[in-house]
Design an enzyme around this catalytic site. Structure first.
Site, mmCIF file in Angstrom:
data_model
loop_
_atom_site.group_PDB
_atom_site.id
_atom_site.type_symbol
_atom_site.label_atom_id
_atom_site.label_comp_id
_atom_site.label_asym_id
_atom_site.label_seq_id
_atom_site.Cartn_x
_atom_site.Cartn_y
_atom_site.Cartn_z
ATOM 1 N N ASP A 32 -3.811 4.653 -0.593
ATOM 2 C CA ASP A 32 -3.570 3.461 0.213
ATOM 3 C C ASP A 32 -3.042 2.304 -0.630
ATOM 4 O O ASP A 32 -3.517 2.065 -1.730
ATOM 5 C CB ASP A 32 -4.889 3.061 0.892
ATOM 6 C CG ASP A 32 -4.677 2.064 2.017
ATOM 7 O OD1 ASP A 32 -3.517 1.828 2.402
ATOM 8 O OD2 ASP A 32 -5.690 1.537 2.519
ATOM 9 N N GLU B 35 3.925 6.274 4.649
ATOM 10 C CA GLU B 35 3.780 5.016 5.385
ATOM 11 C C GLU B 35 4.372 3.881 4.571
ATOM 12 O O GLU B 35 4.159 3.797 3.369
ATOM 13 C CB GLU B 35 2.303 4.705 5.679
ATOM 14 C CG GLU B 35 2.117 3.281 6.207
ATOM 15 C CD GLU B 35 0.794 3.038 6.919
ATOM 16 O OE1 GLU B 35 0.318 3.941 7.628
ATOM 17 O OE2 GLU B 35 0.251 1.934 6.765
#
Ligand code: ZN
Length: 439
Positions: free
Chosen positions: A126, A222
């Site tokens: 992340d 992402e």
């Protein structure tokens, strides 16, 4: 005495509780839960290995900073029609909790095996900012990369010269994105958007080309442009999406920064009507461009969940992290008031330092003094925004204090069921407000 976890029994392998913690039993022989054991499970039982899951309609990241939340999260995803990303840590979280990407993933593998969860899950590196971090997370087996482009976003209010090709592409026309929405650019707006985002677009395209293009890795990509000083307008979102498409970049998800405040661990602050109007356009842009919207800092944003569920038509990625830690602390407040008081007092001392890492508008004067609270009133602190944020942003320092850390883990080890129930109820409420159906 050794107690087996009944759901963990797979062929001649099972997990058991022993006095020193959980162990793996393979063919009657006890093995410690180390990296080797995790690798063994992932090879032999593929359901314990992460997979790219972002193409499923509803995906939900549940960062578990403590490495103990997974059994409770599994109950949520056994109940609701959504797919988990169980491993989800940023480098900042790893540093603050003294953990590694290997350790985060291994804890998940053990929990998934122990609970016999066969639904599939993802693992998200992340908010990665550097190619070498992307490479290392992929090498460890992470199946999702969230590229944080914030270092390449220019928020100084400047403007760029518009190249002729870009001028021809955007000015003097309108872009129908479907659903009755069309977008138009004027020269000044376009010059500003170019200045803000062109560096980020080039960076995202370079990472895509290096790792993802041509299906080189089996992982989801992402792109996050959410860590900025100002919200991403629908026009900015469309420009970024369109330029990425032109460069052949195909993200699974994109995270704009939405209007209003998405502060950590508390509900949405801002204009609900504006949010709803813009969400309709953001969702339409994402649909047209073939990716899902990703909503960061999605913990506890109950006021906007119905709008997100509606406009995305139940196709989204949502990330939560801090709320899982707050629920763990709420259980401490309920079941061990003395320990909670120690942690709370420590957090008050650590607060100033913690505000260097997190943007919050916490007003400590609104947190009632501990001396004024009876034990039974302590859990209610977790219904109050300022007290929530106090505990939320100081997690790093709390866990770096060896005495507190040891006491807390001993407590959670002895209260696993209470924590699992708390998570099931709390994350379950997120699902309900988003309109996720029961599985
Ligand atoms: Zn983010």
């Amino acid at each position: 005495m050794i107690v087996h976890y009944p759901k963990s029994l797979h062929e001649d392998v099972a997990m058991a509780k022993s006095p020193g913690g959980d162990v793996l039993i393979v063919g009657g022989i006890e093995r410690p839960l180390n990296r080797e054991a995790a690798d063994y499970l992932r090879r032999r039982f593929p359901f314990t290995a992460p997979a790219p899951v972002l193409s499923r309609p509803r995906t939900f990241g549940v960062g578990d900073r403590l490495g103990i939340a997974c059994p409770g999260h599994i109950r949520v995803f056994e109940t609701f029609d959504a797919t988990p990303v169980f491993a989800q840590q940023s480098i900042r979280e790893l540093t603050l909790t003294n953990r590694t990407y290997e350790d985060v993933l291994d804890r998940v593998t053990f929990a998934v095996f122990r609970e016999g969860y066969h639904g599939g899950f993802g693992a998200d590196g992340d908010h990665l900012k550097r190619a070498e971090d992307v490479e290392s997370a992929l090498g460890i087996g992470y199946t999702m990369i969230t590229l944080d482009c914030s270092d390449h976003i220019r928020g100084d209010g400047g403007t760029a010269l518009i190249p002729d090709a870009v001028r021809d592409r955007y000015l003097g026309q309108s872009f129908a994105i479907g659903e009755g929405v069309s977008l138009t650019f004027d020269e000044d707006t376009l010059a500003r958007i170019l200045h803000i985002y062109d560096g980020a677009i080039a960076f995202a395209a370079s990472i895509w080309k290096r790792f993802f293009a041509g299906s080189r890795v089996n992982a989801d990509f992402e792109i996050s442009i959410d860590e900025t000083a100002t919200p991403t307008t629908p026009l900015q979102h469309f420009y970024v999406a369109n330029e990425l498409m032109l460069r052949g970049v195909k993200p699974a998800t994109l995270a704009p920064r939405f209007s209003g405040e998405f502060q950590k661990g508390i509900d949405y602050i801002g204009d609900l009507d504006l949010f709803d109007r813009e969400m309709a356009i953001h969702a339409a842009i994402a649909r047209k461009c073939g990716y899902k919207l990703s909503i960061h800092s999605g913990s506890d944003k109950f006021r906007v969940f119905p709008s997100i569920g509606k406009h995305t038509r139940g196709v989204f990625h949502i990330k939560t992290a801090g709320t899982n830690w707050l629920e763990a602390m709420r259980v401490v407040a309920r079941c061990n008031p003395t320990l909670y008081r120690d942690v709370h007092a420590f957090a008050l001392r650590a607060f100033d330092e913690a505000t260097r890492y997190y943007h919050v508008t916490t007003d400590l004067s609104k947190v009632p003094p501990l001396s004024a609270l009876r034990d039974a009133e302590l859990p209610a602190l977790f219904d109050q925004d300022d007290a929530r944020q106090l505990i939320h942003i100081t997690y790093g320092q709390i866990l770096q204090c060896a005495t507190l850390k040891e006491k807390l883990y001993a407590f959670w080890g002895a209260n696993e069921e209470a924590y699992a129930e708390a998570l099931q109820a709390h994350i379950g409420r997120h699902m309900e407000m988003l309109g996720v159906m029961k599985a």
